[in-house]
Every structure is written in structure tokens, then in C-alpha cells.
Write a protein that holds these residues in place. Structure first.
Motif, PDB file in Angstrom:
ATOM      1  N   LEU A 182       0.736  -1.090  -0.018  1.00  0.00           N
ATOM      2  CA  LEU A 182      -0.064   0.035  -0.168  1.00  0.00           C
ATOM      3  C   LEU A 182       1.071   1.289   0.067  1.00  0.00           C
ATOM      4  N   ALA A 183       2.024   1.283   0.828  1.00  0.00           N
ATOM      5  CA  ALA A 183       2.835   2.299   0.857  1.00  0.00           C
ATOM      6  C   ALA A 183       3.434   2.554  -0.464  1.00  0.00           C
ATOM      7  N   ALA A 184       3.742   1.353  -1.126  1.00  0.00           N
ATOM      8  CA  ALA A 184       4.618   1.548  -2.562  1.00  0.00           C
ATOM      9  C   ALA A 184       3.760   2.185  -3.538  1.00  0.00           C
ATOM     10  N   MET A 185       2.434   2.032  -3.359  1.00  0.00           N
ATOM     11  CA  MET A 185       1.492   2.650  -4.344  1.00  0.00           C
ATOM     12  C   MET A 185       1.370   4.201  -4.226  1.00  0.00           C
ATOM     13  N   LEU A 186       1.522   4.695  -2.679  1.00  0.00           N
ATOM     14  CA  LEU A 186       1.506   5.943  -2.364  1.00  0.00           C
ATOM     15  C   LEU A 186       2.620   6.913  -2.669  1.00  0.00           C
ATOM     16  N   LEU A 212      -2.445  -6.399  -8.742  1.00  0.00           N
ATOM     17  CA  LEU A 212      -2.292  -5.337  -9.743  1.00  0.00           C
ATOM     18  C   LEU A 212      -2.765  -3.824  -8.973  1.00  0.00           C
ATOM     19  N   GLY A 213      -1.848  -3.014  -8.836  1.00  0.00           N
ATOM     20  CA  GLY A 213      -1.998  -1.899  -8.245  1.00  0.00           C
ATOM     21  C   GLY A 213      -1.342  -0.645  -8.795  1.00  0.00           C
ATOM     22  N   LEU A 214      -2.032   0.628  -8.794  1.00  0.00           N
ATOM     23  CA  LEU A 214      -1.194   1.732  -9.331  1.00  0.00           C
ATOM     24  C   LEU A 214      -2.011   2.984  -8.682  1.00  0.00           C
ATOM     25  N   PRO A 215      -1.120   4.150  -8.497  1.00  0.00           N
ATOM     26  CA  PRO A 215      -1.437   5.362  -7.830  1.00  0.00           C
ATOM     27  C   PRO A 215      -2.582   6.114  -8.870  1.00  0.00           C
ATOM     28  N   ILE A 216      -3.285   6.863  -8.006  1.00  0.00           N
ATOM     29  CA  ILE A 216      -4.181   7.708  -8.798  1.00  0.00           C
ATOM     30  C   ILE A 216      -3.696   9.323  -8.491  1.00  0.00           C
ATOM     31  N   ARG A 217      -3.273   9.916  -9.603  1.00  0.00           N
ATOM     32  CA  ARG A 217      -2.483  11.121  -9.422  1.00  0.00           C
ATOM     33  C   ARG A 217      -3.355  12.372 -10.024  1.00  0.00           C
ATOM     34  N   ILE A 225      -0.261  12.469  -5.425  1.00  0.00           N
ATOM     35  CA  ILE A 225      -0.967  11.295  -5.330  1.00  0.00           C
ATOM     36  C   ILE A 225      -2.215  11.282  -4.243  1.00  0.00           C
ATOM     37  N   ILE A 226      -3.506  11.260  -4.927  1.00  0.00           N
ATOM     38  CA  ILE A 226      -4.687  11.539  -4.003  1.00  0.00           C
ATOM     39  C   ILE A 226      -5.303  10.017  -3.881  1.00  0.00           C
ATOM     40  N   GLY A 227      -4.846   9.007  -4.193  1.00  0.00           N
ATOM     41  CA  GLY A 227      -5.198   7.710  -3.985  1.00  0.00           C
ATOM     42  C   GLY A 227      -4.706   6.644  -4.499  1.00  0.00           C
ATOM     43  N   ALA A 228      -5.016   5.375  -4.157  1.00  0.00           N
ATOM     44  CA  ALA A 228      -4.048   4.215  -4.852  1.00  0.00           C
ATOM     45  C   ALA A 228      -5.249   2.972  -5.156  1.00  0.00           C
ATOM     46  N   LEU A 229      -5.329   2.614  -6.373  1.00  0.00           N
ATOM     47  CA  LEU A 229      -6.280   1.531  -6.664  1.00  0.00           C
ATOM     48  C   LEU A 229      -5.504   0.114  -6.655  1.00  0.00           C
ATOM     49  N   ALA A 271      -9.065  10.186 -11.427  1.00  0.00           N
ATOM     50  CA  ALA A 271      -8.510  11.273 -10.838  1.00  0.00           C
ATOM     51  C   ALA A 271      -9.358  12.566 -11.089  1.00  0.00           C
ATOM     52  N   ILE A 272      -9.964  12.715 -12.062  1.00  0.00           N
ATOM     53  CA  ILE A 272     -10.530  13.851 -12.812  1.00  0.00           C
ATOM     54  C   ILE A 272     -11.923  13.657 -11.930  1.00  0.00           C
ATOM     55  N   ALA A 273     -12.658  12.472 -11.547  1.00  0.00           N
ATOM     56  CA  ALA A 273     -13.848  12.561 -11.125  1.00  0.00           C
ATOM     57  C   ALA A 273     -13.862  12.659  -9.604  1.00  0.00           C
TER      58      ALA A 273
END
Length: 381
Positions: free
Chosen positions: A82-86, A117-122, A127-131, A163-165
Motif C-alpha cells: 500500500l505504501a509503495a503505491m502512494l 495489480l495496483g497503481l496510484p491515482i494522481r 497522489i490522491i489515492g491508490a487503486l 482522478a478527474i472524477a
């Protein structure tokens, strides 16, 4: 692109449209997570929004039952994957998350997960979140990950729109908070001006009555009557201003939980038995839920203060795409057509205004000695 049940351009378009329909942050998060899990045909999906204290301000999951989620316990901290994503801001695609050196375990009630599979939301550089997605529903290559490079690309596209939504939802909520703050400030000024003037007049009138009570009792009586009238006017203006403030509980807990809590408080505070029940209710636009709450409060106030009721029943039920509120008491009742002043006294004018303001209808059934039933119906949003 993976060949899940909802793969293809139509599925992506459907997911993006679903995200754009919501303005509340929590609803946007839920839609993002559900869309990602369905698009990539995964067993589990989650989205975490970090706070400033090493944890998550919000953490939304899909594929986990309410009972499972409750058993898992508190929201996770920002550690391990989780930290890695953020903090590392890169995509992670793993054949088995449990074998990654950063993996730090999970609670005993947590479901077993393997491929990941994980990636950040930017939002720009922030970084405003991680999915996160886990357990692809497919045949996996020996020692390999079920998620593919095409899945990764698809999730990246989804994350950009997420991220836009999410940013738009945050801006909307912030705008609403500012509007509420401005409205509270305006009402505070109006309240200060109006009630201060009334109280000043009340004090002078009371002083005049005190000076006249010995030498001219009849005039003193008239002044005291004026004191009573001024006090009533000040009370009405204070109540009208306070009623206009949207309760925080409505935003935080929703209509049903807010009404249930208020009814429980009233039941303890009054001699009458006050009950609440709800069935099939679906969340409505904020204006309609606030109108329902205000009418319920007004009807409850009337029943408990004026009717002498022994029982007051409040129900909220789904009707079509909307809802119907019903407040019924076994009190003294009144003739709704007898006088216009009775309607004003019981707040019926205010209730009708609130109801019509959200496109609803208000029905009042009452008769002397027969109790009162107020029913308010509002359409769906």
C-alpha cells in the motif's frame, strides 16, 4: 485488452460515464472500485485515499462482504505494498503479493489474495489515492500473474479518469462547504440584527411596565402583554433562522440514520411514545432529503408540543423512485380548514413551501379528537 465479461470500448465508456454521474466523494470512490473490478474481471478491488497521519482517510472495497469487512477490523495503515503505491508512484503487477519482500501480512479475517495489480491515482504531481486489484478470474500461467500488460494499460486509463472524477467531487464538496459557511455567516448576522432589536424593545417595555405597576396597573398590564408579544416574535425569528441551518448529521449519516437518532432522543425526552421505521428507502438528492427532515421535525414538534399525543409514529418508505414520509399522532387533532391562523401556528405553511420547493406533495389529515397524520411525498432525483 483482457477478455473479461465487460471488456471492450463499451465497457470502458460505461465505467467512465458511471464515474461522472456522481458528485459525492464516497459515491465516486465506490463507482471507481466497482468499475475497475468488473472491467478487469478480478475477485477483489480496493481504493485508498491517504490521510496526513500515515493511514487512510477513506478505504473502499468491492468483492468483500459487509461481514468480512467488519471482521477485518480498522482501516489499514500505509505500509508494505500500500505504501509503495502512494510513495513510489509506480504500477505494481505481481504474480503473488504474499511473496513480495514488502508484504507485511494482513488480519486473520482478510481474504486470501495472490496475483495483484495496483497503481496510484494522481492529480498532477499529487497522489490522491491508490487503486488495487487482486485475484484475476482466469487460468494463470505457471508461476505467473493473471493480470496482463493490457490490464495494466486499461487500469491506467481508468485511473486517469478516476482522478478527474475524484477531484471534481472534492471541489463540489468544498464548494458546498463554503456555501454552507457563507449561509451560516449570513444567518448569524440576520439573527443578531433581528433578535437584538426585539430584545432591546422587550427590555424597554419591561422597564416601562415595572415603572407603571404601582401607579397605573392597567397600563402596566398592557405593557406586559406587549412584552409577551415581543418575546414570542423573538422566539419565532430565532427558530426560523436556526431551522435554515442544514444539520451536519444529514451530510454525515444520511436521512434515515439522522431521523432515527432524533426520534430516539425525542422518545426519551417526552412522555409520548415516539417510534420510527423505514423500508426500501434509497438516497435522494440533498435538497429533497433536507426537506423531508425539516417537515418531519416540524410535524414532530407539533405532535409533541401541541397535540397531547400519547403515540407518535414516523415512517419513511420508498414509493416508486422517490419516498414518502408519514408522521401520525393520536393527539387532539384540529380542523385544517377552520382558520388560516391555525395553519401558521402549526407550521403548515412552512411545510407546504418546503414540500413544493422539491416538487413534492403534502397531505394533512386531522379532525378534533382524531389525531393528525401528515404525509409528504417527494419524487426520485
Amino acid at each position: 485488452m483482457s477478455q473479461g465479461p465487460r471488456s471492450g470500448l463499451a465497457a470502458v465508456s460505461s465505467a467512465l460515464l458511471a464515474m461522472s454521474r456522481h458528485l459525492e466523494v464516497r459515491d465516486v470512490l465506490k463507482t471507481i472500485v466497482a468499475s475497475a473490478r468488473e472491467l478487469l474481471d478480478a475477485q477483489y478491488a480496493a481504493l485508498g485515499v491517504p490521510d496526513d497521519h500515515g493511514g487512510f482517510a477513506q478505504f473502499v472495497v468491492d468483492g468483500v462482504t459487509d461481514a468480512q469487512w467488519k471482521a477485518i477490523g480498522p482501516l489499514p495503515r500505509q505500509h508494505g505494498i500500500l505504501a509503495a503505491m502512494l510513495h513510489e508512484a509506480k504500477v505494481e503487477r505481481l504474480a503473488d503479493v504474499r511473496k513480495d519482500p514488502r508484504f507485511e501480512g494482513w488480519p486473520s479475517a482478510h481474504p486470501e489474495m495472490s496475483d495483484f495489480l495496483g497503481l496510484p491515482i494522481r492529480d498532477g504531481d499529487e497522489i490522491i489515492g491508490a487503486l488495487f486489484l487482486a485475484n484475476k478470474n482466469c487460468e494463470k500461467p505457471e508461476g505467473g500473474c493473471g493480470f496482463t500488460a493490457e490490464d495494466e494499460e486499461l487500469l491506467s486509463i481508468l485511473a486517469q479518469h478516476a482522478a478527474i472524477a475524484l477531484t471534481n467531487a472534492r471541489l463540489y464538496e468544498r464548494s458546498r462547504e463554503l456555501t454552507i459557511a457563507e449561509e451560516r455567516s449570513r444567518l448569524a448576522h440576520e439573527l443578531h440584527d433581528a433578535v437584538s432589536q426585539k430584545l432591546f424593545s422587550l427590555r424597554l417595555t419591561a422597564q416601562a411596565a415595572a415603572a407603571l405597576v404601582d401607579r397605573d396597573p392597567s397600563r402596566a398590564k398592557g405593557e406586559l402583554q406587549q412584552v409577551a408579544a415581543l418575546a414570542a416574535e423573538a422566539t419565532d425569528e430565532l427558530r426560523a433562522a436556526v431551522v435554515e441551518l442544514r444539520p451536519a448529521a444529514l451530510d454525515e449519516d444520511g436521512l434515515i440514520a439522522t431521523l432515527r437518532t432524533q426520534v430516539q432522543v425525542l422518545d426519551r425526552a417526552h412522555g409520548a411514545r415516539v417510534t420510527f421505521a423505514a423500508s426500501g428507502f434509497r438516497a435522494l438528492p440533498a435538497a429533497q432529503e433536507e426537506a423531508l427532515l425539516r417537515v418531519a421535525q416540524e410535524a414532530l414538534h407539533n405532535a409533541l408540543r401541541h397535540s397531547g399525543a400519547e403515540h407518535v409514529d414516523v415512517t419513511v418508505n420508498r414509493r416508486g423512485s422517490g419516498a414518502v414520509l408519514r408522521v401520525a399522532d393520536d393527539g387532539s387533532g384540529f380542523d385544517p380548514h377552520l382558520t388560516r391562523s391555525a395553519g401558521r401556528h402549526l407550521g403548515l405553511v412552512s411545510m407546504r413551501d418546503r414540500t413544493s420547493g422539491v416538487g413534492g406533495t403534502l397531505t394533512v389529515q386531522s379532525a378534533p379528537g382524531k389525531g393528525t397524520t401528515i404525509e409528504m411525498e417527494v419524487p426520485g432525483g
